[in-house]
Design an enzyme around this catalytic site. Structure first.
Site, PDB file in Angstrom:
ATOM      1  N   TYR A 242       0.876  -1.163   0.000  1.00 39.16           N
ATOM      2  CA  TYR A 242       0.000   0.000   0.000  1.00 39.16           C
ATOM      3  C   TYR A 242       0.911   1.211   0.000  1.00 39.16           C
ATOM      4  O   TYR A 242       1.804   1.309   0.841  1.00 39.16           O
ATOM      5  CB  TYR A 242      -0.885   0.015   1.253  1.00 39.16           C
ATOM      6  CG  TYR A 242      -2.151  -0.787   1.111  1.00 39.16           C
ATOM      7  CD1 TYR A 242      -3.015  -0.563   0.047  1.00 39.16           C
ATOM      8  CD2 TYR A 242      -2.487  -1.763   2.045  1.00 39.16           C
ATOM      9  CE1 TYR A 242      -4.185  -1.296  -0.088  1.00 39.16           C
ATOM     10  CE2 TYR A 242      -3.653  -2.501   1.921  1.00 39.16           C
ATOM     11  CZ  TYR A 242      -4.495  -2.255   0.851  1.00 39.16           C
ATOM     12  OH  TYR A 242      -5.649  -2.976   0.717  1.00 39.16           O
ATOM     13  N   ASP A 270      -6.165  -0.948  -6.502  1.00 34.14           N
ATOM     14  CA  ASP A 270      -7.635  -0.927  -6.530  1.00 34.14           C
ATOM     15  C   ASP A 270      -8.236  -0.407  -5.233  1.00 34.14           C
ATOM     16  O   ASP A 270      -9.420  -0.594  -4.970  1.00 34.14           O
ATOM     17  CB  ASP A 270      -8.189  -2.328  -6.843  1.00 34.14           C
ATOM     18  CG  ASP A 270      -7.763  -3.373  -5.822  1.00 34.14           C
ATOM     19  OD1 ASP A 270      -7.199  -2.993  -4.768  1.00 34.14           O
ATOM     20  OD2 ASP A 270      -7.977  -4.568  -6.074  1.00 34.14           O
ATOM     21  N   HIS A 363      -9.791  -7.424  -5.493  1.00 34.57           N
ATOM     22  CA  HIS A 363      -9.545  -7.324  -4.047  1.00 34.57           C
ATOM     23  C   HIS A 363     -10.535  -8.199  -3.271  1.00 34.57           C
ATOM     24  O   HIS A 363     -11.108  -7.783  -2.268  1.00 34.57           O
ATOM     25  CB  HIS A 363      -9.691  -5.857  -3.637  1.00 34.57           C
ATOM     26  CG  HIS A 363      -8.921  -5.441  -2.428  1.00 34.57           C
ATOM     27  ND1 HIS A 363      -7.944  -4.477  -2.465  1.00 34.57           N
ATOM     28  CD2 HIS A 363      -8.988  -5.837  -1.141  1.00 34.57           C
ATOM     29  CE1 HIS A 363      -7.460  -4.292  -1.251  1.00 34.57           C
ATOM     30  NE2 HIS A 363      -8.080  -5.112  -0.421  1.00 34.57           N
TER      31      HIS A 363
HETATM   32  O1  173 Z   1      -9.270  -5.702   2.134  1.00 30.65           O
HETATM   33  C1  173 Z   1      -8.863  -5.203   3.169  1.00 30.65           C
HETATM   34  O2  173 Z   1      -9.475  -5.324   4.231  1.00 30.65           O
HETATM   35  C2  173 Z   1      -7.634  -4.449   3.107  1.00 30.65           C
HETATM   36  O3  173 Z   1      -6.970  -4.500   2.133  1.00 30.65           O
HETATM   37  C3  173 Z   1      -7.223  -3.603   4.223  1.00 30.65           C
HETATM   38  C4  173 Z   1      -6.866  -2.297   3.967  1.00 30.65           C
HETATM   39  C5  173 Z   1      -6.507  -1.480   5.013  1.00 30.65           C
HETATM   40  C6  173 Z   1      -6.510  -1.950   6.297  1.00 30.65           C
HETATM   41  C7  173 Z   1      -6.841  -3.255   6.559  1.00 30.65           C
HETATM   42  C8  173 Z   1      -7.202  -4.076   5.517  1.00 30.65           C
END
Ligand code: 173
Length: 505
Positions: A242, A270, A363
Site C-alpha cells: 500500500y 484498486d 480485491h
Molecule cells: O481488504 C482489506 O481489508 C484491506 O486490504 C485492508 C486495507 C486497510 C486496512 C486493513 C485491511
C-alpha cells in the site's frame, strides 16, 4: 523513533493515569503517555480510554501494524517499561457468547475429516470470534462481486484430452522466475492475528513445507521482519504494497524489503479508498453499548463506524498515478506488478511501462461492487495483448495473475489454461489457520496438491505447459447469466447480509 528509556515503572503508578486528563497505557511491556494523542487516534479515544492505566496489548495487537505506537508518539511520551509482576490484568469477563464459542472450538472435526477448502470456511464461521469472521468474510456493498468471483469459474468447462500417458504428472511451475510446487500462491490478506495468535506466521511456515510462495501484506499483524525471519533457507516471498502519502516511508519499506530478499513487489492499485463492507460495519454497531455511545459521542470526533480497517488505512495515497511508476522503477530492482487491474487497457499500459506483470483482481470483492471477476478480465487481457502486442500467454516477461473466488485446483487449472501464470488464494487460508492454526494451512495446501495431481490426469496434462487454451470452453465466461448447477458447498457457507434491526433493550 523512540528514545530508549530504561526507567522501570510499577503497574500501580501506571494505573493512576487512567483518565482523559492523564492517560497512560501499556503495550508489550512498555508504558506510553497517550493523553495528547487521544483525539488523534484513528480508532477514536473511547477504545484507548477503556485501557487507560492498564495493559492494552491484547486489544492492540491484532489490529495495529507492529510499529504503530512507536511511529506515532514522540519519544518523550515513551515513559519506560513496566514491572510485569505489578501490572493489573484487565479483568476480562468471559462472556457467555465466548464460552459458547470455546465449546464449539472443542467440537471441531479432526483435520482428517476436512475434505476441501469449503470445509475450513464452514468451521471458521462457527468457531471464529464474530468480529473477526465479519472482517474476513465481508465484501463491498451488496456482495455481488465476491459471489461472482466464485461463480465465474462455473462458466468455464473442461475439454479434456484422453489416452495420454499420465502415470506421472508434474504441476510445478515458476512464478516470476521462482520455483513453485503449484501454479498458485498465498496472496496478501491483512490482520492475520484476528484469526489466530500466530497470524501470518502460520502461512510462512506452511508455505515453506509445501514449496509455495507467500505474499506478505503491508498491513500484516506480525511485523515484516518477523515474517521474513520465519522463512526457511531459499524460501521465496513477495510483498504487497500500500503506497503511503509520505513517499519517504514507502521508499524505506520497499528498499528494506529488497534488502531482505523479497522477490516481487505487488503494488495495490484498486484501493484509493477502502470499500464499504457493511457486514463488518454492522457488527461494529452491534458490539457497542448504546448507553456508552451517547455518553462519549461528543468527545469522540472520529467516525469509527467503518471499523479498524478504515482507520488504519488512512495513510494510503489516493493520489497514486501512472506518473509514479518511474519513481518505483528508480527505487528498486524488484519486479513490479500492479495488483488490482480490471481491464485490458490498464494491463496494456502496465506492459508498455515495462512492468513485470499484473494481478487481475477486484480485491476479493471488497472494493468496487460489480467489478468483474479476475477470470473474466484474464480472458479479455490475453485476447487484447495478443492482438495489440503479439504476446502469448503464459508469458515469462509479462506475467498475468488472477485472484478471487478460488476454492479448487480445477479453478486454478482453468485460469492457467486461459493464460495465467498463477492464481492467488487468500481467504481459504485465513479460515484454515483461524480454525486449525498452521496445521490447517498445511492441510489446505495438501488438499490442493491432491486435487492438482488428480485433475491434471483427468484433463490429460502431464505438465503445466500442457494446460492449454483448447482444454477449456470459456465461450460463456463474459455472459453474466448462464444457468449452471449451483455450488451447494459454497452457497451454504455464504452468509447473507442483514438489514438494520431494532435494538434489544
Ligand atoms: O481488504 C482489506 O481489508 C484491506 O486490504 C485492508 C486495507 C486497510 C486496512 C486493513 C485491511
Amino acid at each position: 523513533m523512540s528514545a530508549p528509556t530504561s526507567k522501570v515503572l510499577s503497574g500501580q503508578e501506571v494505573a493512576q493515569h487512567s483518565s482523559r486528563e492523564s492517560c497512560w497505557i501499556i503495550v508489550h511491556g512498555k508504558v506510553y503517555d497517550v493523553t495528547d494523542f487521544l483525539d488523534d487516534h484513528p480508532g477514536g479515544s473511547r477504545i484507548i480510554l477503556k485501557y487507560a492505566g492498564k495493559d492494552a496489548t491484547a486489544e492492540y495487537d491484532p489490529i495495529h501494524p507492529p510499529n504503530a505506537i512507536t511511529d506515532n508518539l514522540p519519544p518523550e511520551k515513551h515513559l519506560g517499561s513496566v514491572d510485569p509482576e505489578s501490572v493489573l490484568k484487565v479483568k476480562v469477563e468471559v462472556s457467555d457468547e465466548e464460552k459458547a464459542r470455546m465449546e464449539r472450538m472443542s467440537k471441531r472435526p479432526p483435520l482428517s475429516e476436512i475434505l476441501n477448502l469449503h470445509d475450513f470456511e464452514a468451521i471458521a464461521k462457527v468457531v471464529m470470534p464474530e468480529k473477526a469472521w465479519a472482517y474476513y468474510s465481508s465484501a463491498a456493498d451488496d456482495e455481488i462481486t465476491i459471489r461472482e468471483n466464485h461463480a465465474a469459474y462455473h462458466r468455464v468447462w473442461f475439454r479434456p484430452r484422453i489416452l495420454r500417458d499420465v502415470t506421472t504428472v508434474d504441476y510445478s511451475t515458476k512464478i516470476l522466475g521462482h520455483a513453485s510446487s503449484m501454479p498458485m500462491y498465498i496472496t496478501a490478506t491483512a490482520l492475520g492475528k484476528l484469526g489466530h495468535p500466530d497470524g501470518e506466521l502460520n502461512l510462512t511456515r506452511a508455505a515453506a513445507k509445501h514449496g509455495v510462495i507467500q505474499m506478505i501484506p503491508t498491513l500484516a499483524s506480525c511485523s515484516f521482519d518477523d515474517i521474513v525471519d520465519a522463512t526457511k533457507p531459499g524460501q521465496v516471498q513477495f510483498l504487497q504494497l500500500y503506497v503511503n502519502k509520505d513517499r519517504a516511508i514507502t521508499k524505506k519499506l520497499v528498499q528494506h524489503a529488497e534488502q531482505r530478499g523479497i522477490k516481487g513487489l505487488f503494488i495495490t492499485v484498486d484501493a484509493p479508498q477502502l470499500g464499504r463492507r457493511e457486514k463488518d460495519m454492522r457488527m461494529k454497531f452491534e458490539a457497542e453499548d448504546p448507553a456508552e455511545v451517547t455518553e462519549n459521542q461528543q468527545q469522540d470526533r472520529v467516525d469509527r463506524s467503518q471499523g479498524a480497517a478504515r482507520a488504519i488505512s488512512s495513510f494510503i495515497d489516493p493520489g497514486l498515478d501512472w506518473k509514479d511508476i518511474p519513481w518505483f522503477q528508480s527505487i528498486t530492482k524488484m519486479p513490479l506488478i500492479l495488483k488490482g487491474v480490471q481491464c485490458w487497457e490498464d494491463a496494456l499500459e502496465a506492459y508498455d511501462c515495462g512492468l513485470a506483470g499484473v494481478v487481475l483482481s477486484n480485491h476479493g470483492g471488497r472494493q468496487l461492487d460489480f467489478a468483474r471477476s479476475g477470470l473474466e478480465i484474464l480472458h479479455e487481457v490475453v485476447h487484447e495483448l495478443s492482438a495489440r502486442r503479439g504476446l502469448s500467454f503464459p508469458n515469462e516477461k509479462f506475467q498475468l495473475f488472477v485472484d478471487g473466488g478460488v476454492r479448487r485446483a480445477t479453478d486454478v487449472l482453468k485460469a492457467v489454461a486461459l493464460g495465467a501464470t498463477a492464481v492467488g488464494v487468500g481467504r481459504p487460508f485465513l479460515y484454515a489457520f483461524s480454525s486449525y492454526g498452521q496445521e490447517g494451512v498445511d492441510k489446505a495446501l495438501q488438499i490442493l496438491h491432491d486435487e492438482f495431481e488428480m485433475n491434471m490426469r483427468l484433463i490429460g496434462a502431464r505438465t503445466i505447459a500442457e494446460v492449454v487454451p483448447s482444454m477449456v470452453d470459456a465461450s460463456s465466461l463474459s455472459a453474466h447469466i448462464v444457468a449452471v448447477p449451483g455450488d451447494r458447498l459454497y452457497n451454504s457457507n455464504y452468509e447473507s447480509m442483514q438489514h438494520a434491526r431494532l435494538r434489544e433493550v
